[in-house]
Structures are given as C-alpha cells and as structure tokens.
Design an enzyme around this catalytic site. Sequence first.
Site, PDB file in Angstrom:
ATOM      1  N   ARG A  36       0.833  -1.220   0.000  1.00 44.61           N
ATOM      2  CA  ARG A  36       0.000   0.000   0.000  1.00 44.61           C
ATOM      3  C   ARG A  36       0.858   1.256   0.000  1.00 44.61           C
ATOM      4  O   ARG A  36       0.483   2.263  -0.621  1.00 44.61           O
ATOM      5  CB  ARG A  36      -0.939  -0.011   1.204  1.00 44.61           C
ATOM      6  CG  ARG A  36      -2.106  -0.946   0.984  1.00 44.61           C
ATOM      7  CD  ARG A  36      -3.106  -0.873   2.101  1.00 44.61           C
ATOM      8  NE  ARG A  36      -4.379  -1.406   1.645  1.00 44.61           N
ATOM      9  CZ  ARG A  36      -5.305  -1.918   2.435  1.00 44.61           C
ATOM     10  NH1 ARG A  36      -5.104  -1.955   3.743  1.00 44.61           N
ATOM     11  NH2 ARG A  36      -6.430  -2.376   1.944  1.00 44.61           N
ATOM     12  N   LYS A 195     -20.260 -18.031  -1.220  1.00 41.87           N
ATOM     13  CA  LYS A 195     -21.714 -17.938  -1.036  1.00 41.87           C
ATOM     14  C   LYS A 195     -22.404 -16.945  -1.951  1.00 41.87           C
ATOM     15  O   LYS A 195     -21.875 -15.871  -2.241  1.00 41.87           O
ATOM     16  CB  LYS A 195     -22.000 -17.530   0.411  1.00 41.87           C
ATOM     17  CG  LYS A 195     -21.618 -18.600   1.406  1.00 41.87           C
ATOM     18  CD  LYS A 195     -21.911 -18.128   2.806  1.00 41.87           C
ATOM     19  CE  LYS A 195     -21.820 -19.283   3.786  1.00 41.87           C
ATOM     20  NZ  LYS A 195     -22.066 -18.836   5.141  1.00 41.87           N
ATOM     21  N   GLY A 352     -11.613  -9.342  -2.129  1.00 42.76           N
ATOM     22  CA  GLY A 352     -11.438 -10.515  -1.271  1.00 42.76           C
ATOM     23  C   GLY A 352     -10.277 -11.410  -1.654  1.00 42.76           C
ATOM     24  O   GLY A 352      -9.142 -10.962  -1.786  1.00 42.76           O
ATOM     25  N   GLY A 375     -13.323  -3.848  -0.340  1.00 45.66           N
ATOM     26  CA  GLY A 375     -14.720  -3.440  -0.203  1.00 45.66           C
ATOM     27  C   GLY A 375     -15.138  -2.376  -1.201  1.00 45.66           C
ATOM     28  O   GLY A 375     -16.235  -2.440  -1.763  1.00 45.66           O
TER      29      GLY A 375
HETATM   30  P1  AMP Z   1     -15.281 -15.526  -1.222  1.00 43.22           P
HETATM   31  O1  AMP Z   1     -14.575 -14.985  -0.016  1.00 43.22           O
HETATM   32  O2  AMP Z   1     -16.767 -15.465  -1.148  1.00 43.22           O
HETATM   33  O3  AMP Z   1     -14.732 -14.981  -2.521  1.00 43.22           O
HETATM   34  O4  AMP Z   1     -15.002 -17.106  -1.218  1.00 43.22           O
HETATM   35  C1  AMP Z   1     -13.719 -17.638  -1.328  1.00 43.22           C
HETATM   36  C2  AMP Z   1     -13.729 -18.988  -0.692  1.00 43.22           C
HETATM   37  O5  AMP Z   1     -14.646 -19.838  -1.352  1.00 43.22           O
HETATM   38  C3  AMP Z   1     -12.377 -19.683  -0.754  1.00 43.22           C
HETATM   39  O6  AMP Z   1     -11.918 -19.871   0.547  1.00 43.22           O
HETATM   40  C4  AMP Z   1     -12.689 -21.006  -1.436  1.00 43.22           C
HETATM   41  O7  AMP Z   1     -12.016 -22.105  -0.847  1.00 43.22           O
HETATM   42  C5  AMP Z   1     -14.170 -21.160  -1.220  1.00 43.22           C
HETATM   43  N1  AMP Z   1     -14.756 -22.062  -2.208  1.00 43.22           N
HETATM   44  C6  AMP Z   1     -14.750 -21.937  -3.529  1.00 43.22           C
HETATM   45  N2  AMP Z   1     -15.364 -22.984  -4.112  1.00 43.22           N
HETATM   46  C7  AMP Z   1     -15.789 -23.798  -3.123  1.00 43.22           C
HETATM   47  C8  AMP Z   1     -16.500 -25.023  -3.098  1.00 43.22           C
HETATM   48  N3  AMP Z   1     -16.891 -25.616  -4.225  1.00 43.22           N
HETATM   49  N4  AMP Z   1     -16.755 -25.573  -1.901  1.00 43.22           N
HETATM   50  C9  AMP Z   1     -16.350 -24.968  -0.763  1.00 43.22           C
HETATM   51  N5  AMP Z   1     -15.686 -23.796  -0.729  1.00 43.22           N
HETATM   52  C10 AMP Z   1     -15.398 -23.212  -1.895  1.00 43.22           C
END
Ligand code: AMP
Length: 394
Positions: A36, A195, A352, A375
């Site tokens: 940064r 999610k 993220g 964010g």
């Molecule tokens: P996010 O922070 O929402 O971008 O999610 C990232 C996280 O999603 C990472 O830690 C990945 O390991 C997890 N992830 C991605 N695909 C899967 C999956 N099929 N099953 C479980 N976790 C997952």
Amino acid sequence: MSWKTLDEMDLDGKTVLCRVDINVPVENGRVTDTTRIDRIVPTVRDILAKGGKPMLIAHFGRPKGKVVDEMSLRQVLPALQAALGCKVQFIETLEGAETPTEEARAADVLLLENIRFHPGEEANDEDFAARLAGLGDIYCNDAFSAAHRAHASTEALARHLPACAGRLMQAELEALEAALGHPQRPVVAVVGGAKVSTKLDLLGNLVEKVDTLVIGGGMANTFLAAQGLNVGKSLCEHEMANTAREIMAKAGAAGCDILLPADVVVAGEFAAGAAHETVPAHACPEDRMILDAGAQSVARITAALDGAKTLIWNGPLGAFEIAPFDAATNAAARHAAELSRAGRLVSVAGGGDTVAALNKAGAAEDFTYISTAGGAFLEWMEGKTLPGVAALGG
Ligand code: AMP
C-alpha cells in the site's frame, strides 16, 4: 467522469492535503508488507514535481475516535521514508498545525497522525473537515480503497478545497470505467467464491451490464441445486434457491448468458489431495462435495474468454487454497492472462480472495488491472455510488 487529475491542478507553492491508504500490516512495530505504501509513491512524487508540498492524511486500524498509542502512524514512518526516498515530517497533533513549525516548513513531505483518532473523521463532520481544510490549499484523494466510506477526509473535505484524484485513484477509476462503465463488448464476468448470499448485489448488477456471467465456486452449487440438481454434501445455500432463480430470470430478461459448471470435481472431504473424480454436474454422488469445476467447464469458460473483449473477475472457481481443487481457477486465470498479454482482452480483477487466487495462479501480472481496494472495488461492481468518488465530482 468529471473528476480532475493532478495534471489539471496548479500545485506550485501549495500544500496538498493528500488522503492516502497506508493501513499496512505491522508486526512488532515493523511493516511486514509495503504494497500500500509503494502504490502511493507516484502521487507523492508528482505532487513534489509540480512544486507542491504533500501533507498525507491517513487512517491506521480502528481507534474509534480516540488516541490509541498502538495505532499511531509513527510506526509507518520509516517504511514511508524508505519508499519515498525523502524525509517525512510527522505531525503528531492538529493543535497548532495550521502554523507550520520550522521543521515542517523544511520537510518535503508531511504525515498527519492517524486521522481516526478524531471523532469528527468517521462522523464526516463538517467542522472537522473545515479544520482540516485550513491546513492546506488543495485536496487530492488517492485512497480509492477508502472511497466507499463517507468520512471527513474522504468526503466532506473534498467540498472545502479544489479537489482532484491522485494517481492510484485515477488508475482504479480508469480501470473500473474500462471494465464496467464503457467497456468494449462482449464483456464476460467471472464470479466465484463461497456464497451467493454475500454477492447478491454484485450478481444483480452484473447480469444487467455484462454479456456472459460465469458462476463458479461454492455459489455455483446453489444455482445447480436451484435447478433441481443434487449437489450431495457440497457447500450450498438451499434457502437461496428462489433468489438464484430470480437472478437467472433477470439475466434472461437482460440478455445475459449464465455459464454454470457442466462438469464438477467431487471429493469426500474438504482437504488438500483428497481422492477426487470429475463427474457431470447432474451426477454428484450423495456422499460427495463439489470442490472445483471440471475440464469441460474450463473449456467453456476459456472459449467465452476467447470471444470477449473485456473481463471482470471476482472470486475463485473452486477451493483454490487446496490442490488439486485450484485447477479450474488456475487454468481460467492463466488463459485470461495470456489473452491480456496478447492485447486481446482488457482484464480487471479484485475483491477478497481474488488477488490471492490470481497471484497463486501466476496470472496477476498479466491482468490489465488488479484492484487491491477490497470493499470499495466490490461496492463499485455492485453499481453503488462511492461517496469519496462522488465528492470528487465523479
Ligand atoms: P469468497 O470470499 O466469497 O470470494 O469465497 C472464497 C472462498 O470460497 C475460498 O476460501 C474457497 O475455498 C471457497 N470455495 C470456492 N469454491 C468452493 C466449493 N466448491 N466448496 C467450498 N468452498 C469453496
């Protein structure tokens, strides 16, 4: 875009209040990652080159309007001076700061103590902004990563002085504009991650703006389940099935193609090296979980990228932290990197885990732009107005 850049400002002999993000990780009083700090160097150099005197304003941690010694910006000073290659005079208190000391007059660059020590900062207080404005002549915001917050030093201050964007802010805004504002079409968005529930606004905005939306990661399971497919013991938000169907309907109405995995890599447990096999998306065994997209899905994604001019990417396509479930993320990211290097694709990524995933794939360097703004990047992709950008007139 109607905001001004440093090129349009007369800075000669002026004190430039420059909002930066130097909220770097520190362990035992030492900065452990200077990314940064490194990224604000061009702005500070350009202000100096135009005869201006930068007074850096920044936050550090979350002291919540009180003086917290462990959150003093003083500990960042050595790393800042090393990166800038000049002396930086630390200004410990705002008391009397409007009359510079001899040391402050002699210094090239000034750094104000953690602005969040003052309650007026997060309250976006007008009087506090006016007090800050009294310390300089020009306002330059180089903290895109803080632009989703309406705080005195990111929002109100811009209304008290002639204002412009710093180089990093400018680069972020130009990249985002190229990706979603006025992109070259077709535009493909890749959205992955855990999610659906955390990315509803993002998906809702993207289906109206892009030509193809690739959905991957755990969130793809929710979409597969919403179409009646069995996803075994995969990560899946069954309660979001209606929402997933609504997003698909909205995409259909907007003419956006949604690309879900056609085949998936399944395993019995979420663990590195777990025994796995690739099966069609409709054939996940009851006792297995989907951890990655299969080779056929990757081929569809790379084909979509081949036909695209612009890519916007957030989130991994699978459990990228644990091999071999990083395969789809790596393959798609490397393909996007190759197309970008060949000048065939404008690729913008951020938010993220995305930066970590693209770094791990060795693809980050060839992407057109990687936002580290977190964010703020996501809120922009969600179509929200960022107060810090709006205040610059953007
Ligand atoms: P996010 O922070 O929402 O971008 O999610 C990232 C996280 O999603 C990472 O830690 C990945 O390991 C997890 N992830 C991605 N695909 C899967 C999956 N099929 N099953 C479980 N976790 C997952």
